[in-house]
Design a protein around this motif. Structure first.
Motif, short mmCIF file in Angstrom:
data_model
loop_
_atom_site.label_atom_id
_atom_site.label_comp_id
_atom_site.label_asym_id
_atom_site.label_seq_id
_atom_site.Cartn_x
_atom_site.Cartn_y
_atom_site.Cartn_z
N GLN A 223 0.83 -1.21 0.00
CA GLN A 223 0.00 0.00 0.00
C GLN A 223 0.87 1.26 0.00
O GLN A 223 0.42 2.34 -0.39
N GLN A 224 2.13 1.13 0.45
CA GLN A 224 3.00 2.30 0.57
C GLN A 224 3.85 2.54 -0.67
O GLN A 224 4.63 3.48 -0.72
N HIS A 225 3.74 1.67 -1.67
CA HIS A 225 4.54 1.83 -2.89
C HIS A 225 3.71 2.59 -3.92
O HIS A 225 2.50 2.38 -4.03
N ALA A 226 4.37 3.47 -4.69
CA ALA A 226 3.63 4.37 -5.60
C ALA A 226 3.14 3.70 -6.87
O ALA A 226 2.24 4.22 -7.54
N ASP A 227 3.70 2.55 -7.25
CA ASP A 227 3.33 1.96 -8.54
C ASP A 227 3.15 0.44 -8.42
O ASP A 227 4.04 -0.33 -8.77
N VAL A 228 2.00 0.05 -7.88
CA VAL A 228 1.70 -1.38 -7.73
C VAL A 228 0.42 -1.70 -8.51
O VAL A 228 -0.59 -1.01 -8.36
N THR A 229 0.48 -2.72 -9.35
CA THR A 229 -0.73 -3.22 -10.00
C THR A 229 -0.97 -4.64 -9.53
O THR A 229 -0.07 -5.48 -9.58
N VAL A 230 -2.18 -4.89 -9.04
CA VAL A 230 -2.56 -6.20 -8.52
C VAL A 230 -3.52 -6.85 -9.52
O VAL A 230 -4.53 -6.24 -9.88
N TYR A 231 -3.17 -8.04 -9.98
CA TYR A 231 -4.04 -8.80 -10.89
C TYR A 231 -4.69 -9.93 -10.09
O TYR A 231 -3.98 -10.76 -9.51
N LEU A 232 -6.02 -9.98 -10.10
CA LEU A 232 -6.75 -11.01 -9.35
C LEU A 232 -7.68 -11.78 -10.28
O LEU A 232 -8.24 -11.20 -11.22
N ASP A 233 -7.87 -13.07 -9.99
CA ASP A 233 -8.98 -13.75 -10.63
C ASP A 233 -10.20 -13.62 -9.71
O ASP A 233 -10.10 -13.06 -8.61
N LYS A 234 -11.35 -14.10 -10.16
CA LYS A 234 -12.59 -13.86 -9.39
C LYS A 234 -12.53 -14.46 -8.00
O LYS A 234 -13.01 -13.87 -7.04
N GLU A 235 -11.91 -15.65 -7.89
CA GLU A 235 -11.86 -16.31 -6.56
C GLU A 235 -10.98 -15.52 -5.60
O GLU A 235 -11.34 -15.32 -4.45
N ALA A 236 -9.82 -15.07 -6.07
CA ALA A 236 -8.91 -14.34 -5.18
C ALA A 236 -9.53 -13.00 -4.77
O ALA A 236 -9.22 -12.47 -3.70
N ALA A 237 -10.41 -12.46 -5.62
CA ALA A 237 -11.04 -11.16 -5.34
C ALA A 237 -12.36 -11.32 -4.57
O ALA A 237 -13.01 -10.33 -4.24
N SER A 238 -12.73 -12.54 -4.22
CA SER A 238 -14.10 -12.79 -3.76
C SER A 238 -14.44 -12.18 -2.40
O SER A 238 -15.61 -12.01 -2.09
N LEU A 239 -13.44 -11.81 -1.60
CA LEU A 239 -13.75 -11.22 -0.28
C LEU A 239 -13.64 -9.70 -0.28
O LEU A 239 -13.83 -9.05 0.75
#
Ligand code: F6R
Length: 240
Positions: A223-239
């Motif tokens: 959260q403290q880094h200026a350039d992070v892109t997180v790629y999630l599939d539907k299950e990993a994003a489910s919560l």
């Protein structure tokens, strides 16, 4: 943090693989930080296909891997060195001297940590760091702990990590120690991409994105880094 949720791991591999191919075409001498494990495989497969189609060259690319097991010969089938050779490097025109690993069998782990830090610095720093995430929120092998680490160090793997990875060790016990880049080394990367796929990562993903920044969930530090892109599939994003 920019969060991109796609249908499945294959789609992530295509989108992120495309990103890497374009990035290397635009920056042929770039420095890539790479991960092992199941998560990066679709991305590596896309990169290999693009290379085989003559679309991109890795002849001037330098790589640094995140971690390596201790007490395991470099050429063991389960070493991360072997993993990278089999799944990526042997298929590309990357030069052996441009491929960097921590030595899990180093006689002096602190000297090995200094060597790796100096090598990263001499290469100009990491342009893009690929990360997976552990079920317990680890990045590289920075396990939940009381303080964020800085440079590479020797770590005792947690039971959660041993349980997750021992499936690959069918004929010998899994090492309980590894050399890993520290959190400081990861955060010094110019750009970070983190991929999480599958329901087993959902809790860690929620903590990483919505929770407090705490070394008990190491990925939250992103959260403290200026350039992070997180790629999630539907299950990993489910919560989320
Ligand atoms: C691997 C690494 C680890 C993995 C994580 C997820 O080099 O640093 O942090 O990214 O343990 O592993 P998989 O992708 O197998 O679920």
């Amino acid at each position: 943090m920019k969060v991109i949720t796609l249908e499945n791991a294959a789609q992530i591999g295509e989108q992120l693989g495309r990103f890497y191919v374009d990035f290397v075409k635009e920056h042929p001498s770039c420095v890539l930080g790479l991960a092992t494990g199941a998560t990066p495989l679709p991305t590596y497969q896309y990169i290999v296909k693009a290379y085989e189609a003559g679309e991109v060259s890795f002849a001037d690319v330098t790589t640094f891997n995140l971690d390596e097991y201790c007490d395991l010969p470099k050429d063991n089938k389960n070493s991360y060195y072997t993993f990278m050779q089999e799944n990526l490097f042997k298929h590309l025109d990357i030069k052996a001297e441009n491929v960097n690993f921590l030595d899990g069998n180093a006689a002096d782990y602190e000297a090995e940590s200094r060597r790796y830090a100096q090598a990263i610095q001499a290469a100009g720093g990491i342009d893009v760091q690929f990360l997976g995430i552990g079920r317990n929120g680890h990045i590289a092998f920075n396990e939940p702990s009381d303080a964020f680490t800085d440079e590479a160090f020797r770590v005792a793997l947690t039971q959660s990590t041993i349980d997750a990875n021992s499936i690959y060790f069918d004929d010998a016990p899994m090492p309980h120690y590894a050399m890993t880049m520290g959190i400081g080394s990861i955060l010094r990367s110019k750009k970070i991409v983190l991929v999480a796929t599958g329901a087993s990562k959902a809790q860690a993903v929620k903590g990483m994105i919505e929770g407090a920044v705490t070394p008990q969930l190491p990925a939250s530090v992103l959260q403290q880094h200026a350039d992070v892109t997180v790629y999630l599939d539907k299950e990993a994003a489910s919560l989320l």
